[in-house]
Design a protein around this motif. Sequence first.
Motif, short mmCIF file in Angstrom:
data_model
loop_
_atom_site.label_atom_id
_atom_site.label_comp_id
_atom_site.label_asym_id
_atom_site.label_seq_id
_atom_site.Cartn_x
_atom_site.Cartn_y
_atom_site.Cartn_z
N LEU A 106 -11.23 -37.14 -11.08
CA LEU A 106 -11.70 -38.47 -10.70
C LEU A 106 -10.56 -39.22 -10.05
CD1 LEU A 106 -13.70 -39.24 -13.95
CD2 LEU A 106 -14.67 -38.63 -11.72
N LYS A 107 -10.90 -40.23 -9.29
CA LYS A 107 -9.86 -40.97 -8.55
C LYS A 107 -8.95 -41.74 -9.48
CE LYS A 107 -12.21 -41.38 -4.11
NZ LYS A 107 -11.27 -40.43 -3.49
N GLN A 108 -9.47 -42.19 -10.61
CA GLN A 108 -8.64 -42.98 -11.51
C GLN A 108 -9.07 -42.78 -12.95
OE1 GLN A 108 -9.15 -47.06 -10.39
NE2 GLN A 108 -11.32 -47.13 -10.88
N ASP A 109 -8.18 -43.17 -13.83
CA ASP A 109 -8.45 -43.11 -15.26
C ASP A 109 -8.92 -44.50 -15.70
OD1 ASP A 109 -8.46 -42.71 -18.00
OD2 ASP A 109 -6.27 -42.90 -18.20
N ILE A 124 -14.93 -37.41 -18.71
CA ILE A 124 -15.21 -36.13 -18.07
C ILE A 124 -16.66 -36.17 -17.61
CG2 ILE A 124 -15.40 -33.63 -18.33
CD1 ILE A 124 -13.20 -33.70 -20.36
N ALA A 125 -16.88 -36.08 -16.31
CA ALA A 125 -18.23 -36.14 -15.75
C ALA A 125 -18.68 -34.74 -15.36
CB ALA A 125 -18.27 -37.06 -14.54
N PHE A 182 -12.70 -34.79 -14.06
CA PHE A 182 -12.07 -35.39 -15.24
C PHE A 182 -11.05 -36.44 -14.83
CE2 PHE A 182 -9.65 -31.66 -14.05
CZ PHE A 182 -8.33 -32.06 -14.13
N ALA A 183 -10.87 -37.41 -15.69
CA ALA A 183 -9.91 -38.48 -15.42
C ALA A 183 -8.49 -37.93 -15.46
CB ALA A 183 -10.07 -39.60 -16.44
N PRO A 184 -7.64 -38.36 -14.52
CA PRO A 184 -6.26 -37.85 -14.47
C PRO A 184 -5.35 -38.49 -15.51
CG PRO A 184 -6.60 -39.44 -12.73
CD PRO A 184 -7.93 -39.29 -13.41
N VAL A 185 -5.66 -38.27 -16.78
CA VAL A 185 -4.92 -38.92 -17.86
C VAL A 185 -3.51 -38.35 -18.02
CG1 VAL A 185 -6.97 -39.58 -19.15
CG2 VAL A 185 -5.96 -37.32 -19.53
#
Length: 629
Positions: A106-109, A124-125, A182-185
Amino acid sequence: MTNASSQTRSSDDNWLDEIVFCLAHGKSIRRDLPGGGRLHIDRPLPFLCVHIAEDGAEPAARDIAQANASYLITPHAASAIMVIEAIEAPLRKQFGAFILFDIGELKQDRFLTDDAPFLPPFEIAIWASADMAEAAETFSAAISDSETRFRTPRVERAEAPPAREDKALGHDLGCSTLAVRFAPVYRQPGSDQIYPELHDQLVSVLFDAGLRAIACVVEAGKILQPKTHRALGRRAFVDAVWRVDRSIDEVASTFDFLLAVTPINAESAFEAFKQEGHRPVFLYRPLALQVEAAKRKLFSISFDHLEDPVLYQLYREKQQELDLQLSLLSSRQKPQFVEFGRALYGPVEPSLLREAQIILSQLTNTEPSGDDDGAAQGRMADCFQVERRARTMIAAYHRRLKEFDVSVELRDDLPSGLMVSGHRLLIARSTVMDMARVEPLLSHEIGVHLLTYFNGSAQGLRLFRSGLAGYEGMQEGLAVFAEYLSGGMTPARLRLIAGRVVGCASMLDGATFTETYSLLVEQHNFTPPAAFNIVLRLYRGGGLAKDAIYLRGLLALLDHLRTGGALEPFWMGKIAASHFGVMQELAERGLLRLPAVRPLFLETEDGRTRLARARDGMRPLDMIQRQEA
């Protein structure tokens, strides 16, 4: 096919035709693509993991894709579609199905809850085509069951497929598709830096979940029937693996750790101790390496392109173990040596100490015998007799495996006994032991230590011959068990192994050399020579915690057998108990071979009977073989 991809296809059809030809003939593919990116298929499979992003823009998603046996990485959706359209037909023809696993970030968390006081969940999509609903559920369950740290994943089903450049891969191509974002955590906020540990964890968890989802589909559709989902992983090493393996082995081969910390004046030190009564001065071989230079070389090894999370973890663990060993060498005969040893081999756990004390309390009146307790009883064998019998046993193994080429050396600079160093068997000239103990002890050294060295060599990667990190505990447990399988587990031998644990606990608790010696002689009835040999081993280098691993490894092995565990993976190379699952996975993926040669003591009816007895449940005291010794 879109007009754009048709035009590109016609101008670049030669390399696409080559890819299709390789698939049709079951060949592997590893090719950099003309427009950027790479296609890697180590064998035809009914799925392809796809990642679309500019080079390095989404490093975690890229690494998840590259972990797969079949992946496509491209900077643009158009080029991805062109490749997918070319390979779909031959794969669908072979397997009757073709699955896309589309992974990206995803572009952002974004925080999913505003009121979370600390570490809110991350997103997480998932989008799945209609025929992949069960795969999506499997993926979600795998993520939920994973042992995540730092942030908890929250899986949400997306209503529409993720689009790249106005294209949604699975939707546009009509393929069976599981798309995950998924979010870039793992990225540090407001920075280009990442959290390496979190990055590695994300890659491991999401890669495993993806394989589970794919395995669910191929099993349900009777497309393939893998033993486990991990069997769908890689079956070939990329060149980076060979480079890392050689580099790690080059560092490991620059020193022999045990020889470097073993005194060369054991006999004269014992004579001085008998006369003076205080800790003797031990002499050591000069180090043949500069520790700082070896560490620089060790940490200059890059693991960036291994493309396999399992191998990445194995080599990282080995790197850390070598670092500890080098730190030990640099602090030899210094106060910090004992603490580095504790870090490498661990403390003496209370349960381990209790087991050792029980053994010693049950065997208080045991008569000493030869190499076990430093005294002579019965027919004795000197170093030359041991050497002759060793060469006979080595020749028997050599007839089964021509690469089983062992160098046997008689040495004046070792304490009484035997030692294996790489492909060498070292025998101290001062060795004298009960003749009945020769065969079991050679089964220990040749039938386990040397056998796993040569079987590990046959795996191709040198890591399996030098040993995975932490292998020594299980290796010594196997070696002691081999003595039992050979009919040679005497009461004195078991006392010796237990005495090492009690002495090690004393040493780690801060007792002096003399105090630990007195403990063994006065409280546990060891003879002065036997007690001195135990304490010498424990206090060598400044205090080495290694000798507790014999009983610890034996207990772990007996528990493993009692619960139905197999021995076969342990003969493949030098591995730890914690690597048993890893070895099974690598074997199922076709990356490991069956043992090139099996132990001779398992070819006898007596050996097989004793093994069966151990599988029924056994403690160390049950292994004593007074009549067979």
